[in-house]
Scaffold this active site. Structure first.
Site, short mmCIF file in Angstrom:
data_model
loop_
_atom_site.label_atom_id
_atom_site.label_comp_id
_atom_site.label_asym_id
_atom_site.label_seq_id
_atom_site.Cartn_x
_atom_site.Cartn_y
_atom_site.Cartn_z
N HIS A 82 0.82 -1.22 0.00
CA HIS A 82 0.00 0.00 0.00
C HIS A 82 0.86 1.27 0.00
O HIS A 82 0.35 2.34 -0.31
CB HIS A 82 -1.03 -0.02 1.14
N ASP A 122 -0.73 -7.62 1.58
CA ASP A 122 -0.10 -6.29 1.58
C ASP A 122 1.41 -6.46 1.76
O ASP A 122 1.94 -6.37 2.87
CB ASP A 122 -0.71 -5.47 2.73
N SER A 151 4.11 2.07 8.40
CA SER A 151 3.81 1.03 7.40
C SER A 151 5.07 0.53 6.70
O SER A 151 5.93 1.33 6.33
CB SER A 151 2.86 1.59 6.33
#
Lengths: 241, 374
Positions: free
Chosen positions: A42, A91, A184
């Site tokens: 992402h 992901d 992230s």
């Protein structure tokens, strides 16, 4: 990282920063080999062009580059073909650096788990990153200790999303220590006998981390993806290049 | 009808070839409108009572959306049957003419369902003036009335236990749509139009079956996906490729899986590890003739290991081993893999094979982190 502490330089030598101008740091990443880092898919949404990215390694304070810092451009971005933006499943992405890093005390790869090596609930591991701290964005790398939570238990916190076997949950019900925006792609690592650290997760998603809706963080389950990661690196190194 | 004049003739023109009988000019066609596939008749003719000229036009019409939606309100048991008799009118195979619904069927449908449409501000379709349809058994005209066996729901509907029809897509969607909640009962994978993993009953979308990524714990979703010949092997994406092309240095599977795992180390009882190459689905020793250290480095790297620590040349004891030998000008081939530098069918002069040890790449240590003395 919420509820963590400032990390000492060199303590997490596999942690890297994925940067793009003009913003600078966008996501965390993890060094797994001299030319390869992992991050989450992402991070590349809307920015899949390798040319706009660089990877900074061996850095602790984003505002003060040190002599231990190494910067590499991105040669290739491999997104997992099943990455689903809607449900944030699969992901994960692999990034090929423009050239090998030189291994130092401050820049070193982390170990990958075996495909069958899965974390038991209640294991304690570490998350690291330059993500939001709840009241500010840090300059210095933060670290936090989190507890692994079973998928069944984790599902009870997220009634609108499905927790799949591609995910690991870690943290606390109260959300005291958690990853946050900007973490992230960074590592969830656990120490194995012999003092070696193994990468089990990549920071992926969770509740809005500084809202009152708390709960654990959700990480991409690296053990699930190990075969795919090795295969992609082999194809890229020996069959395509 | 074989040519255009005849098409006209079926409408009464005198241009028809006398050899072409009217029976052959029947305007009846099989029903293809999915909505009305449950009818007790299977041929129709166009235009229909709404003026649609083809079934395709009918399928995208406002009426073919209106009636299925209205059916769900349970306003009239035979509404679906009625709507189909005007969307895909029954065709008389002898005359090619429509057999209309009976006036009573039209009137019952309108009486019971028109008010439901009114609630949402819609009007009953103007083309369904019931007076155009004959009364049952009047004037020797035949018309259609539902019998007890008429399927009340279209194939795209699920029939609730109560008899109500709800859209099939609403079945097992986690929300009760039938008035008796029966659309949420027995919601296994099959009912949800999904595939079930045999081992854990996990439901999978059909698109992930045989796609090269295992989803069931026992990989059952990736088994029995191809039927290769005896002289072929299955690629990871289930295509079939000749055994002879396996590990030949060129990707023949579209996912290149015929070139994966070609170089391995086989460990024997003495803990020596011999370099093996899996060429044409058969294990081969690597002949030591002309071997150089750079090749050991390539082999270790290809196996995802660190630098070679020991390379030995070991005399082969087997009488007729399978050898792969170095290509005579391997240095100029610019090969990226070891196995593409090796050829089959040449003798190994030294009769020595390669024994190799590779280091493991170091990882997971943090030497720069100092102890904090208290």
């Amino acid at each position: 990282i919420l509820g963590g502490r400032t990390s000492r330089p060199g303590r997490w030598p596999w942690q890297c920063s994925l940067q793009s101008e003009p913003s600078g740091h966008i996501c965390g990443c993890v060094l797994i080999a001299k030319k390869w880092v992992l991050t989450v898919a992402h991070c590349f949404e809307g920015r899949e062009n390798a040319a706009v990215w660089k990877v900074v390694l061996g850095i602790n304070n984003l505002d003060h580059p040190s002599v231990f810092m190494q910067t590499r451009f991105v040669k290739t971005i491999i997104l997992h073909p099943r990455y689903s933006r809607a449900v944030v499943d699969y992901d994960i992405s692999i990034v090929e650096l423009s050239e090998d890093i030189s291994e130092t005390g401050y820049v070193r790869p982390v170990c990958l788990p075996n495909p069958e090596q899965w974390l038991e609930p209640d294991t304690y591991c570490y998350i690291t990153g330059w993500g939001h701290m709840g009241n500010k964005m840090p300059f210095k790398l933060q670290e936090g200790e989190v507890r692994i939570i079973s998928l069944e238990h984790c599902q009870s916190y997220f009634d609108m999303k499905t927790i799949t076997t591609r995910m690991i949950c870690a943290g606390y019900e109260s959300g005291t220590v958690d990853s946050c925006m900007g973490d992230s792609g960074g590592p969830l690592v656990c120490e194995k006998p012999g003092g070696r650290w193994t990468l089990f997760g990549l920071t992926s998603w969770g509740s809005v981390c500084f809202s009152k809706v708390l709960g654990p963080g959700v990480y991409s389950n690296v053990s699930y993806f190990v075969e795919w990661i090795k295969r992609q690196i082999y194809i890229q190194t020996f069959l395509l290049n | 009808c074989l040519y255009n004049p005849c098409l006209d003739s079926c409408g009464g023109s005198s241009l028809c070839d006398p050899n072409n009988s009217l029976n052959n000019c029947s305007q009846c066609e099989p029903i293809t409108l999915e909505l009305c596939m449950n009818l007790p008749y299977n041929s129709t003719s166009y235009p229909n009572y709404f003026g649609h000229r083809t079934q395709k036009e009918a399928s995208i019409s406002w009426e073919s959306s209106l009636f299925p939606a209205l059916v769900q309100t349970n306003c009239y048991k035979y509404l679906m049957f009625f709507s189909c008799t005007i969307l895909v009118p029954k065709c008389d195979v002898n005359t090619g003419e429509h057999i209309p619904p009976c006036r009573a069927l039209c009137e019952h449908s309108k009486e019971r369902c028109e008010s439901v449409l009114g609630i949402v501000g819609l009007q009953w379709p103007e083309d369904t003036d019931c007076s155009q349809f004959p009364e049952e058994n009047s004037d020797n005209q035949t018309c259609l009335m539902p019998d007890e066996y008429v399927e009340e729901c279209s194939p795209s509907h699920f029939k609730c236990r109560s008899g109500q029809c709800v859209l099939a897509s609403r079945r097992c969607d986690g929300q009760a749509d039938c008035d008796d909640d029966s659309d949420e009962e027995n919601c296994g994978c099959k009912e949800r139009d999904l595939w079930e993993c045999p081992s854990n009953k996990q439901c999978l979308k059909h698109t992930v079956i045989c796609d090269g990524f295992p989803d069931c714990p026992d990989y059952m979703d990736e088994k029995n996906c191809s039927f290769c010949q005896d002289d072929e092997l299955e690629c990871a994406n289930h295509a079939c490729v000749s055994r002879d092309l396996w590990c030949d240095g060129e990707a023949d599977c579209s996912d290149s899986s015929d070139e994966w795992d070609c170089v391995t180390l086989s460990i024997n009882v003495n803990s020596s590890s011999f370099l093996m190459v899996h060429r044409a689905a058969t294990e081969h020793h690597v002949c030591a003739d002309g071997w150089q250290e750079i090749l050991s480095q390539l082999a270790c790297k290809q196996m995802g290991l660190g630098e070679p620590s020991v390379t030995k040349l070991i005399q082969e004891q087997e009488k007729e081993p399978r050898w792969l030998t170095l290509h005579s000008n391997w240095e100029s081939l610019n090969g990226t893999t070891l196995h593409e530098l090796l050829v089959n069918g040449q003798s190994c002069e030294s009769r020595s094979k390669i024994s190799l040890l590779c280091t493991k790449q170091d990882c997971g240590r943090r030497p720069a982190a100092r102890m904090n003395k208290r």
